[in-house]
Design a protein around this motif. Structure first.
Motif, PDB file in Angstrom:
ATOM      1  N   ARG A 118      40.907  34.747  31.756  1.00 12.73           N
ATOM      2  CA  ARG A 118      42.254  34.648  31.407  1.00 12.73           C
ATOM      3  C   ARG A 118      42.146  33.573  30.101  1.00 12.73           C
ATOM      4  O   ARG A 118      41.881  32.658  30.291  1.00 12.73           O
ATOM      5  CB  ARG A 118      43.066  34.150  32.566  1.00 12.73           C
ATOM      6  N   CYS A 119      42.812  34.405  28.890  1.00 13.51           N
ATOM      7  CA  CYS A 119      43.088  33.340  27.913  1.00 13.51           C
ATOM      8  C   CYS A 119      44.524  32.641  28.079  1.00 13.51           C
ATOM      9  O   CYS A 119      45.432  33.478  27.855  1.00 13.51           O
ATOM     10  CB  CYS A 119      43.132  34.469  26.694  1.00 13.51           C
ATOM     11  N   ALA A 120      44.249  31.334  27.980  1.00 18.69           N
ATOM     12  CA  ALA A 120      45.602  30.645  28.231  1.00 18.69           C
ATOM     13  C   ALA A 120      46.468  30.494  26.696  1.00 18.69           C
ATOM     14  O   ALA A 120      47.707  30.886  27.239  1.00 18.69           O
ATOM     15  CB  ALA A 120      44.959  29.191  28.588  1.00 18.69           C
ATOM     16  N   PRO A 121      45.831  30.519  25.766  1.00 16.52           N
ATOM     17  CA  PRO A 121      46.671  30.374  24.728  1.00 16.52           C
ATOM     18  C   PRO A 121      47.544  31.773  24.538  1.00 16.52           C
ATOM     19  O   PRO A 121      48.756  31.725  24.098  1.00 16.52           O
ATOM     20  CB  PRO A 121      45.661  30.440  23.408  1.00 16.52           C
ATOM     21  N   CYS A 122      46.985  33.127  24.760  1.00 18.96           N
ATOM     22  CA  CYS A 122      47.736  34.243  24.324  1.00 18.96           C
ATOM     23  C   CYS A 122      48.286  34.960  25.654  1.00 18.96           C
ATOM     24  O   CYS A 122      48.938  35.772  25.699  1.00 18.96           O
ATOM     25  CB  CYS A 122      46.906  35.270  23.593  1.00 18.96           C
ATOM     26  N   GLY A 123      47.502  34.316  26.812  1.00 18.87           N
ATOM     27  CA  GLY A 123      48.161  34.994  28.009  1.00 18.87           C
ATOM     28  C   GLY A 123      47.312  36.250  28.725  1.00 18.87           C
ATOM     29  O   GLY A 123      47.742  36.778  29.553  1.00 18.87           O
ATOM     30  N   PHE A 124      46.267  36.693  27.828  1.00 15.31           N
ATOM     31  CA  PHE A 124      45.741  37.961  28.238  1.00 15.31           C
ATOM     32  C   PHE A 124      44.851  37.731  29.405  1.00 15.31           C
ATOM     33  O   PHE A 124      43.934  36.665  29.155  1.00 15.31           O
ATOM     34  CB  PHE A 124      44.924  38.344  27.062  1.00 15.31           C
ATOM     35  N   SER A 125      44.617  38.543  30.445  1.00 13.39           N
ATOM     36  CA  SER A 125      44.003  38.319  31.466  1.00 13.39           C
ATOM     37  C   SER A 125      43.147  39.508  31.833  1.00 13.39           C
ATOM     38  O   SER A 125      43.679  40.663  31.593  1.00 13.39           O
ATOM     39  CB  SER A 125      44.649  37.805  32.610  1.00 13.39           C
ATOM     40  N   TRP A 126      42.061  39.602  32.453  1.00 16.81           N
ATOM     41  CA  TRP A 126      41.637  40.797  32.861  1.00 16.81           C
ATOM     42  C   TRP A 126      40.508  40.725  33.969  1.00 16.81           C
ATOM     43  O   TRP A 126      40.254  39.481  34.289  1.00 16.81           O
ATOM     44  CB  TRP A 126      40.591  41.403  31.653  1.00 16.81           C
ATOM     45  N   GLN A 127      40.436  41.807  34.768  1.00 17.24           N
ATOM     46  CA  GLN A 127      39.259  41.974  35.813  1.00 17.24           C
ATOM     47  C   GLN A 127      38.664  43.157  35.737  1.00 17.24           C
ATOM     48  O   GLN A 127      39.404  44.242  35.948  1.00 17.24           O
ATOM     49  CB  GLN A 127      40.162  41.499  37.089  1.00 17.24           C
ATOM     50  N   LEU A 128      37.351  43.285  35.842  1.00 18.60           N
ATOM     51  CA  LEU A 128      36.774  44.581  35.746  1.00 18.60           C
ATOM     52  C   LEU A 128      36.558  45.122  37.053  1.00 18.60           C
ATOM     53  O   LEU A 128      36.331  44.582  38.160  1.00 18.60           O
ATOM     54  CB  LEU A 128      35.753  44.312  35.186  1.00 18.60           C
ATOM     55  N   LYS A 129      36.613  46.451  37.243  1.00 24.60           N
ATOM     56  CA  LYS A 129      36.575  47.017  38.454  1.00 24.60           C
ATOM     57  C   LYS A 129      35.503  48.175  38.533  1.00 24.60           C
ATOM     58  O   LYS A 129      34.972  48.593  39.458  1.00 24.60           O
ATOM     59  CB  LYS A 129      37.910  47.902  38.820  1.00 24.60           C
ATOM     60  N   SER A 130      34.971  48.444  37.487  1.00 26.93           N
ATOM     61  CA  SER A 130      33.490  49.422  37.288  1.00 26.93           C
ATOM     62  C   SER A 130      32.517  48.698  37.180  1.00 26.93           C
ATOM     63  O   SER A 130      32.277  47.694  36.428  1.00 26.93           O
ATOM     64  CB  SER A 130      34.048  50.536  36.374  1.00 26.93           C
ATOM     65  N   GLU A 131      31.390  49.126  37.499  1.00 25.82           N
ATOM     66  CA  GLU A 131      30.273  48.580  37.169  1.00 25.82           C
ATOM     67  C   GLU A 131      29.499  48.532  36.004  1.00 25.82           C
ATOM     68  O   GLU A 131      29.015  47.878  35.483  1.00 25.82           O
ATOM     69  CB  GLU A 131      29.145  49.488  38.230  1.00 25.82           C
ATOM     70  N   ARG A 132      29.882  49.905  35.244  1.00 30.53           N
ATOM     71  CA  ARG A 132      29.732  50.039  34.034  1.00 30.53           C
ATOM     72  C   ARG A 132      30.243  48.914  33.053  1.00 30.53           C
ATOM     73  O   ARG A 132      29.642  48.236  32.157  1.00 30.53           O
ATOM     74  CB  ARG A 132      29.906  51.333  33.394  1.00 30.53           C
ATOM     75  N   GLY A 133      31.522  48.879  33.102  1.00 26.65           N
ATOM     76  CA  GLY A 133      32.266  47.776  32.488  1.00 26.65           C
ATOM     77  C   GLY A 133      31.999  46.475  32.596  1.00 26.65           C
ATOM     78  O   GLY A 133      31.712  45.786  31.895  1.00 26.65           O
ATOM     79  N   ASN A 134      31.382  46.155  33.894  1.00 21.78           N
ATOM     80  CA  ASN A 134      30.995  44.739  34.363  1.00 21.78           C
ATOM     81  C   ASN A 134      29.729  44.642  33.597  1.00 21.78           C
ATOM     82  O   ASN A 134      29.451  43.447  33.117  1.00 21.78           O
ATOM     83  CB  ASN A 134      30.896  44.814  35.908  1.00 21.78           C
ATOM     84  N   ARG A 135      28.575  45.756  33.389  1.00 17.94           N
ATOM     85  CA  ARG A 135      27.384  45.353  32.994  1.00 17.94           C
ATOM     86  C   ARG A 135      27.757  44.965  31.299  1.00 17.94           C
ATOM     87  O   ARG A 135      27.001  44.202  30.820  1.00 17.94           O
ATOM     88  CB  ARG A 135      26.645  46.510  33.104  1.00 17.94           C
TER      89      ARG A 135
END
Length: 107
Positions: free
Chosen positions: A29-46
């Motif tokens: 999570r980026c505190a200054p702009c508020g963008f957060s993410w959580q990856l759910k696929s193995e490919r994206g995680n790699r």
């Protein structure tokens, strides 16, 4: 939730901390702009983990190699103390005291 390292935020290009959840997927999570993410696929995680600048635990890092002792350089200290100059003779003090604005009161 182990901390992995840092990566640039996709929106504002500031440094963001990246960690993993219990299943090993990266999130942040980026505190200054508020963008957060959580990856759910193995490919994206790699793909994301390949871009992370890894955190090196200072306790787990190997000790730094010992280098040769540095050669002593010339001292900047003055070897012999210089004689102090004589104080100039002071003018004779006038009687009285100085007032509020520096005028002399002879009272």
């Amino acid at each position: 939730m182990p901390y992995l390292g840092k990566i640039e935020c996709p929106l504002c290009d500031r440094e963001v901390d990246v960690s993993t959840n219990r299943s090993g997927m990266a999130y942040g999570r980026c505190a200054p702009c508020g963008f957060s993410w959580q990856l759910k696929s193995e490919r994206g995680n790699r793909l994301l983990l390949a871009k992370v600048r890894r955190f090196e635990d200072p306790d787990a890092a190997p000790p730094a190699p010992k280098s040769a002792a540095p050669e002593p350089r010339e001292s900047r200290e003055i070897p012999e103390p210089q004689p102090t100059p004589a104080k100039p003779a002071t003018a004779a003090k006038r009687g009285g005291s100085f007032g509020f604005w520096g005028s002399v009161n002879n009272g």
